[in-house]
Design an enzyme around this catalytic site. Structure first.
Site, PDB file in Angstrom:
ATOM      1  N   HIS A 164       0.860  -1.059   0.065  1.00 48.02           N
ATOM      2  CA  HIS A 164       0.001   0.180  -0.071  1.00 48.02           C
ATOM      3  C   HIS A 164       0.821   1.286  -0.130  1.00 48.02           C
ATOM      4  O   HIS A 164       0.655   2.156  -0.530  1.00 48.02           O
ATOM      5  CB  HIS A 164      -0.807  -0.172   1.308  1.00 48.02           C
ATOM      6  CG  HIS A 164      -1.911   1.147   1.207  1.00 48.02           C
ATOM      7  ND1 HIS A 164      -2.591   1.525   2.301  1.00 48.02           N
ATOM      8  CD2 HIS A 164      -2.645   1.653   0.236  1.00 48.02           C
ATOM      9  CE1 HIS A 164      -3.104   2.440   2.046  1.00 48.02           C
ATOM     10  NE2 HIS A 164      -3.309   2.646   0.998  1.00 48.02           N
TER      11      HIS A 164
ATOM     12  N   GLU B 139      -5.979   8.028   5.750  1.00 47.33           N
ATOM     13  CA  GLU B 139      -6.646   7.245   4.944  1.00 47.33           C
ATOM     14  C   GLU B 139      -7.291   5.953   6.039  1.00 47.33           C
ATOM     15  O   GLU B 139      -8.536   5.688   5.770  1.00 47.33           O
ATOM     16  CB  GLU B 139      -5.926   6.461   3.727  1.00 47.33           C
ATOM     17  CG  GLU B 139      -6.860   5.850   2.817  1.00 47.33           C
ATOM     18  CD  GLU B 139      -5.842   5.040   1.782  1.00 47.33           C
ATOM     19  OE1 GLU B 139      -6.275   4.455   0.960  1.00 47.33           O
ATOM     20  OE2 GLU B 139      -4.695   5.292   1.544  1.00 47.33           O
TER      21      GLU B 139
ATOM     22  N   GLU C  95       1.933   1.973  -3.474  1.00 51.09           N
ATOM     23  CA  GLU C  95       0.883   2.799  -4.397  1.00 51.09           C
ATOM     24  C   GLU C  95       0.761   4.126  -4.261  1.00 51.09           C
ATOM     25  O   GLU C  95       0.663   4.706  -5.239  1.00 51.09           O
ATOM     26  CB  GLU C  95      -0.458   2.103  -3.902  1.00 51.09           C
ATOM     27  CG  GLU C  95      -1.759   2.683  -4.587  1.00 51.09           C
ATOM     28  CD  GLU C  95      -3.087   2.737  -4.203  1.00 51.09           C
ATOM     29  OE1 GLU C  95      -3.783   3.490  -4.105  1.00 51.09           O
ATOM     30  OE2 GLU C  95      -3.251   1.509  -3.429  1.00 51.09           O
ATOM     31  N   HIS C  96       1.204   4.744  -2.997  1.00 52.87           N
ATOM     32  CA  HIS C  96       1.371   5.913  -2.574  1.00 52.87           C
ATOM     33  C   HIS C  96       2.559   6.699  -3.086  1.00 52.87           C
ATOM     34  O   HIS C  96       2.687   7.557  -3.978  1.00 52.87           O
ATOM     35  CB  HIS C  96       0.891   6.096  -1.315  1.00 52.87           C
ATOM     36  CG  HIS C  96      -0.355   6.425  -0.807  1.00 52.87           C
ATOM     37  ND1 HIS C  96      -0.941   7.368  -0.480  1.00 52.87           N
ATOM     38  CD2 HIS C  96      -0.808   5.122  -0.403  1.00 52.87           C
ATOM     39  CE1 HIS C  96      -2.103   6.858  -0.005  1.00 52.87           C
ATOM     40  NE2 HIS C  96      -2.327   5.645  -0.028  1.00 52.87           N
TER      41      HIS C  96
END
Length: 440
Positions: free
Chosen positions: A71, A151, A74-75
């Site tokens: 994850h 998030e 992804e950022h």
């Protein structure tokens, strides 16, 4: 013969397969040097084009040391490369009215962009620059850690997200598929930049990369652009590495856990309920039967769950059933949200309807479900993003790619006896129950 792409072959550089699809569309698959797989679907008359860079690595593939890395990447891949700043990446797509994004799943990651066909060379160059040459600076890492924590906090405020994560944990137990995709605040707080870098260099390589493009695209042009972009990014394409194979669907998964989990959230007005069990793997031969079963049970406003619990009794606003497949196993569940006083009755009725499916379905229900699936399937594939995504998931999850016409034929071939047999199987399985809401 079925028009199925043999996705397990070819495996050597220079190999190519071409399959004609419905209404003049053409799908091609080639292996580039280094084992890079390129899929394209040319759709006559479509002016948009979507390109995606896929890796068969998701949250389930993380080691303990690399937990949260998927994850994080992804950022971070949008934060800049040796050739582009984060602003440059954003402006490249804003300048042409395009869009770029990424998605992280439990079994794959994809970075994609959607543009008009004439801007596809730019989109390929930018996306593959991000994939090959991400800087992953410490300063960006520290800043993005805060973004990811925000998030996760947002997701924690959504009882729907909470209940689905806890359901996966309940059914799959300690299996990596039971872990949350985005990690937990504790994991994100503890993971280091070096761990994310190790995860990046370990999993992002030519033999693991799948590039898919659909819409107004030319296969040979896309292959040339991909190879040039990867060479510009410094990837070694001289090694004759075969593509990394798909996951083994026969890999063992521990037996289902059947706990009852209550998550007390005093600030909520509703009780959220999810009951279900182990589902079916992505390439299970009964997957079309499951689609029909799901449509009848809880897939729309005419479904049994909706009619019985909402329309006839007015007990809830939202109720549905779902399936979530993966390579070795899957999840199947029924979800509803209602006021706390109604929760016991809603939960009972959810179980009743799952059991009642095993008694059989009517011809009218069967026809209606098939029509619903056929219509939604065709409508879902009316844009270049959906076609691009279908190519990537076919390679990573299914190992085959049927034409739309053949997919519709498979759905229409499902019988009432098929549905009843599947329903009996599901009804016989142990169930987990998760509840999120005020104290009962």
């Amino acid at each position: 013969m079925p028009h199925v792409l043999p996705l397990v072959a070819p495996t050597t550089a220079g190999s190519s397969v071409t399959i004609e699809q419905d209404h003049g569309a053409v799908i091609r698959r080639s292996i580039l040097p280094g084992g890079v797989r390129v899929f394209t679907e040319n759709i006559p008359g479509m002016r948009s084009a979507t390109v995606g860079a896929w890796f068969g690595v998701g949250s389930r593939d993380e080691t303990d040391e690399h937990a949260g890395s998927t994850h994080f990447l992804e950022h971070l891949l949008f934060k800049g490369t040796a050739r582009r700043s984060a602003l440059d990446i954003a402006e490249a797509f804003d300048r042409v009215g395009g869009e770029s994004n990424a998605l992280t799943g439990k079994e794959y990651t994809c970075y994609y962009a959607r543009v008009i066909d004439t801007d596809l060379p730019m989109a390929i160059d930018v996306i593959l620059d991000m994939v090959t040459s991400a800087k992953l600076d410490q300063a960006d890492f520290d800043m993005e850690r805060g973004v990811i924590l925000e998030e996760l906090a947002m997701n924690e405020d959504d009882p729907g997200d909470v209940i689905h994560e806890r359901f996966a944990e309940a059914v799959l137990g300690g299996h990596p598929l039971g872990r949350p995709i985005g990690g937990t605040p504790e994991i994100i707080e503890s993971v280091s930049r070096d761990a994310v870098w190790e995860h990046y260099t370990q999993h992002y390589a030519p033999s693991t990369l799948i590039v898919t493009a659909a819409g107004g695209v030319d296969h040979d042009v896309v292959c040339g652009l991909v190879q040039s972009a990867l060479e510009e990014g410094g990837w070694d394409l001289t090694t004759a590495a075969p593509p990394v194979s798909r996951r083994d669907p026969s890999a063992p998964v521990e037996s289902v856990h059947t706990p009852e989990i209550d998550v007390v959230r005093s600030e909520l007005e509703q009780s959220h309920l999810l009951l279900g069990t182990r589902g079916f793997r992505a390439n299970d031969e009964r997957r079309n039967t499951l689609a029909v079963y799901n449509a009848i049970l809880g897939g729309g406003m005419s479904s049994r769950l909706f009619q019985e619990i909402r329309e006839k009794r007015g007990l809830t606003y939202t109720v549905y059933s779902f399936g979530a497949p993966s390579a070795e196993t899957g999840l199947f569940g029924v979800y509803a949200a209602c006021t706390p006083a109604k929760a016991p009755e809603v939960e009972r009725l959810m179980g009743v309807e799952v059991d009642r499916m095993a008694e059989g379905v009517t011809a009218a229900e069967l026809d209606r479900a098939k029509g619903q699936i056929a219509g939604s399937m065709v409508l879902r594939l009316e844009d270049s993003y959906s076609r691009m995504s279908r190519l990537g998931k076919a390679e990573l999850a299914f190992g085959e790619l049927w034409s739309i016409g053949e997919m519709l034929d498979q759905v229409h071939a499902v019988t009432a006896d098929d549905v009843a047999a599947l329903a009996s199987d599901i009804a016989s399985r142990d169930r987990a129950v998760v509840r999120v809401g005020p104290a009962r």
